[in-house]
Write an enzyme that holds these catalytic residues in place. Structure first.
Site, short mmCIF file in Angstrom:
data_model
loop_
_atom_site.label_atom_id
_atom_site.label_comp_id
_atom_site.label_asym_id
_atom_site.label_seq_id
_atom_site.Cartn_x
_atom_site.Cartn_y
_atom_site.Cartn_z
N GLU A 83 0.83 -1.22 0.00
CA GLU A 83 0.00 0.00 0.00
C GLU A 83 0.86 1.26 0.00
OE1 GLU A 83 -3.43 2.34 2.59
OE2 GLU A 83 -3.21 0.18 2.84
N ARG A 85 3.76 1.70 -1.43
CA ARG A 85 4.22 1.89 -2.80
C ARG A 85 3.10 2.45 -3.69
NH1 ARG A 85 5.73 -3.93 -3.34
NH2 ARG A 85 5.55 -3.95 -1.06
#
Length: 295
Positions: A83, A85
């Site tokens: 998440e 990233r």
């Protein structure tokens, strides 16, 4: 500044994708970023904005090195791992992100999300405790079963989950790093929330190590057992009212001036003597601070 040659191997390992593909049938595909949504059961709840912006800047230059792990949900995809990233990719203005699609049960999704965050040490102690407790309750696992799934000793699982019992007023201290998991575990020996808060004030003001905090709590517990009530002098924070009020104000003012997180740590609470700790993100940020302080 000379480059540290020792970084070479570590950087290659960081950029390598060999460890990402756990299943040979996994293949990396590109998904529209708007078709991907975060997992509401994601154990990590707090994302540092400065750190997220740093990652976004890196993604703009190098792209997303490690693909997300996602699960097909309806017409879109739910994030299992990655998440941070995904959030950084949105900040960077990406329209597509690399991902691996896996068929997982809800239990496996929670397990993989927790394991990834634990391996990366991305969770604060409270998030870790709540995620473990959620797995136990939602999927009716025993602590022994959870320990096997996460590859941790059962005692570690039990001690971590205990942190959810810390007084609510102290939870932000755990999230922000003012108290470590070790400090919190020591405080749990005090059953009353007000006593925990008073003791935590002393621990933070004196910048106690975990060992010092454990000894301090042990003295409080022994005193209570011997006298039937705790001495106010023992639990009252040794911080003058003026220092208590001004400390947070000074930290806030310095943060605005320096553009970095600042922490005041008192070592002599009667005079206000202590240390000023300033966080910086990288060498460039350090140079910026040095120039600011030299003005």
């Amino acid at each position: 500044m000379a480059t540290n040659k020792g970084l070479g191997k570590g950087l290659n390992a960081l950029l390598s994708t060999e460890s990402l593909v756990e299943n040979k049938r996994d293949s990396v595909i590109e998904l529209k970023i708007n078709d991907v949504a975060p997992n509401t059961d994601q154990p990590r709840k707090k994302f540092n904005e400065d750190s997220l912006q740093e990652l976004a800047d890196s993604i703009k230059e190098h792209g997303v090195i490690q693909p997300l792990i996602v699960q097909k949900k309806g017409n879109g995809y739910k994030i299992v791992a990655g998440e941070r990233r995904w959030r950084a990719s949105r900040l960077a203005g990406l329209e597509v992100v690399p991902a691996i699609v896996r068929e997982l049960t809800d239990e496996q999704t929670m397990e993989q999300a927790l394991i990834e965050n634990l391996q990366r040490e991305d969770l604060n102690p409270l998030e870790e405790a709540m995620a473990m407790n959620n797995l136990l309750k939602t999927h009716k696992l025993s602590q022994e079963q959870l320990a096997q799934k996460l590859g941790k000793p059962r005692a570690t699982i039990a001690n971590t989950i205990r942190l959810i019992n810390i007084d609510e007023s102290l939870q932000d201290f755990l999230v922000n790093g003012d108290l470590s998991a070790g400090h919190a575990k020591a405080l749990l020996a005090l059953k009353d929330g007000e006593e925990q808060r008073k003791a935590a004030d002393v621990i933070i003001a004196k910048d106690m190590s975990v060992r010092q905090a454990e000894e301090y709590i042990r003295r409080l517990v022994n005193l209570s057992t011997a006298s039937g009530k705790r001495s106010e002098e023992e639990v009252k924070p040794e911080v003058s009212e003026q220092v208590q009020i001004s400390t947070k104000e000074v930290e806030t003012s310095l943060k605005k001036v320096l553009g970095s997180r600042v922490k005041l740590k008192l070592s002599d609470t009667s005079t206000g003597k202590g240390k000023l700790v300033i966080d910086y993100k990288n060498y460039d940020d350090l140079d910026r601070l040095i120039k600011l302080l030299a003005e």
